[in-house]
Structure formats: structure tokens, C-alpha cells
Design an enzyme around this catalytic site. Structure first.
Site: not given
Length: 289
Positions: A218, A237
Site C-alpha cells: 500500500k 487502504d
DNA sequence: GAAGGGCCTTTGAG
DNA sequence: ACTCAAAGGCCCT
């Protein structure tokens, strides 16, 4: 005496300064009065405000042409948001998201500060990330002055490498402090070539970034989208995960990795833009509850 | 090799 | 006072 250089940039493409600066991409811009935002673009500390059809800046040194070039690059005015909108025109599940966030732009950031920002973002929240980043700058560098406003540049790699983990913990970074010190050391001692990643492919650059402590898929995608022009990146996320699952995978199990490949297949080099719209939208919806 | 769970710090909201 | 959540990653099983 500093000269007061005030100029403006004509805006053709959709542009929302406030939404863009407050969308969780950059963390050290602050509103200094009702209309101005203070921050740094390239090597220029400056003030910005939006007026109809133009972006107004105030900078106390430099040449107008060069400042405007820096602004153009920073706000990615070389990208056409209208093209992005048109490309997802057939997707009814996105039309409301686009409509509610018109003018939200990706920002082209300096990689080093971007890297540290998103290492600090892990299980944190935007106000706290901002405080952490500002605290790091105040601890390590001296401010520039624009008008009467102090603006702190972000420390260089060497400057941050001088900070000990304990000092960063005192600034409130928590368990992220050790990642910041380790990463600073690696880059300062040429064990990791951050700036060389600009010329690498998306996959190579992502693999390299993920070898850094505190950087997973991420965070790597954030850095790739926000500072290395790899707009096929799709940072997943908790907000984006929730948003994508609600919209497209109501009854199907998907991992984050599945979501990334699916989004890249679907949106290609616009994936980074779509992600930012989904993130911002989900966050704003949640804030209203 | 993939997947799931515990753990890591701090802060603010309710 | 207590619980939960916040732009996740790492390590172990």
C-alpha cells in the site's frame, strides 16, 4: 527586502485547490488565513489561493516563469481530468463519486518527503500524520519566510539521518520511528537508490520500495503514484477496500492484491486517479456520520 | 506459498 | 474510565 512576487496561472482543466491539498496526499500545507494556503512547491516556499479560472501564488523570490512551471508540474496540469472522467463515463458506480469531487487532482510530490509521509501513515490518521511531519521539519531545519508566514522545508536525507529513533518517538511517531531512522540510514549511506526509481518500471520500483522496512504494497503504491508518475498504482487502504468491496464485490471474497490487479485491469493508467477519488469520497461520507 | 491472527504507538472521539 | 479507530507492516503459524 524581499520582493513580493504575486502572479497567477490560468486554469483550463477542473481544479479544486482545497480538495486537492486536503485529500491526504500531502500533509504539510496549512491554511494561513481564510483564503491562502502556505507550503512548498519544488524549491519555492509560497502561498496559494484559488480564484475563478486561476491559481494565484505569492512567492518572495524567484522568476515567475520558473515558479509557474513548478506549479504546473506539482498539480499535474499536464494530465487532463476531463479525459479521466470521460474514460469512466460508462461506470454508473463511479458517477456520483466523480461528481462529488470535481477538480480533485493528483499531486506530483518530491519522493523523499512522500516516502516518509506514508511510512508515518500506517494505522495513523491525517491530522496526526500532519503533526508528525511538521514536527520532524521543525526539529531539523530552519524556516523560510513568505510574507509574515514561516514555512519549514522538509529535511534532506542527511539531516533526517542525524535524528535518532528516540528523538522521533518523542515527536509522537510511535512504532514508525524505527522505520524512519532505518530508511534514512539506508538512503544516506547509498544502500538504497530512491531517486533512481524514477526511471524504473512500475513493478521493479514497487519491489524495490517494498524491500524498505515499513513499506508494504500500500505504501509503495502511494509513493509510486504520488511521486514517481506510475499512475497505474492503486493504494488499497481501509477506505478504498471498503469502497471497492461495497461497489463491486458485494458477495465475493477478494484480497487487497486481488483488488489492485482488478483495478489496474479495469482502469489502467487512470487507476491512481480513481483510487484518490474513492478514498476522498469515502472519507468525506464517513465524516458526515 | 498463501492466508490469517497478534502485535506495534499515540491520539482523539464518543 | 474505557473502547474504538485511524491512508499498514511485520512476524509467526
Amino acid at each position: 527586502m524581499p520582493k513580493n512576487l504575486i502572479g497567477s496561472l490560468e486554469l483550463e482543466d477542473p481544479f479544486d485547490l482545497v480538495a486537492t491539498l486536503e485529500s491526504g496526499q500531502v500533509f504539510r500545507w496549512r491554511r494561513v488565513d481564510s483564503k491562502w494556503y502556505a507550503g512548498i512547491v519544488g524549491r519555492y516556499p509560497l502561498l496559494l489561493r484559488q480564484e475563478p479560472g486561476k491559481l494565484v501564488y505569492r512567492c518572495d523570490f524567484g522568476i515567475a516563469n520558473e515558479i509557474e512551471e513548478a506549479l504546473f508540474a506539482f498539480f499535474r496540469l499536464d494530465d487532463s481530468l476531463l479525459d479521466v472522467y470521460e474514460s469512466v463515463n460508462g461506470d454508473a458506480k463511479l458517477s456520483d463519486v466523480i461528481k462529488r469531487n470535481l477538480g480533485l487532482r493528483l499531486i506530483r510530490q518530491e519522493p523523499w518527503e512522500c516516502l516518509i509521509s506514508f511510512v508515518c501513515s500506517s494505522v495513523s490518521n491525517i491530522p496526526r500524520i500532519s503533526r508528525n511531519m511538521e514536527a520532524i521539519a521543525k526539529k531539523t531545519v530552519s524556516p523560510k519566510l513568505v510574507d509574515t508566514h514561516s514555512i519549514y522545508p522538509f529535511p534532506t536525507v542527511a539531516q533526517l539521518a542525524n535524528c535518532r529513533e528516540e528523538e522521533l518517538r518523542e515527536l509522537g511517531l510511535g512504532f514508525r520511528a524505527k522505520y524512519v531512522t532505518r530508511i534514512s540510514w539506508l538512503i544516506a549511506n547509498e544502500q538504497f537508490d530512491l531517486f533512481g526509481l524514477k526511471s524504473a518500471s512500475y513493478n521493479d520500483a514497487k519491489t524495490a520500495l517494498m524491500s524498505l522496512p515499513g513499506v508494504g504494497a500500500k505504501v509503495a503504491d502511494c509513493i509510486l503514484v504520488f511521486s514517481f508518475d506510475k499512475l497505474q498504482g492503486f493504494p488499497v487502504d481501509r477506505w478504498v477496500r471498503r469502497s471497492i468491496k461495497e461497489r463491486y464485490f458485494e458477495n465475493t471474497y477478494v484480497t487487497d492484491t486481488d483488488i489492485v490487479s482488478w483495478a489496474q485491469e479495469r482502469w489502467g493508467s487512470y487507476a491512481g486517479y480513481i483510487q484518490q477519488y474513492l478514498f476522498q469520497d469515502q472519507r468525506l461520507i464517513n465524516a458526515r456520520r
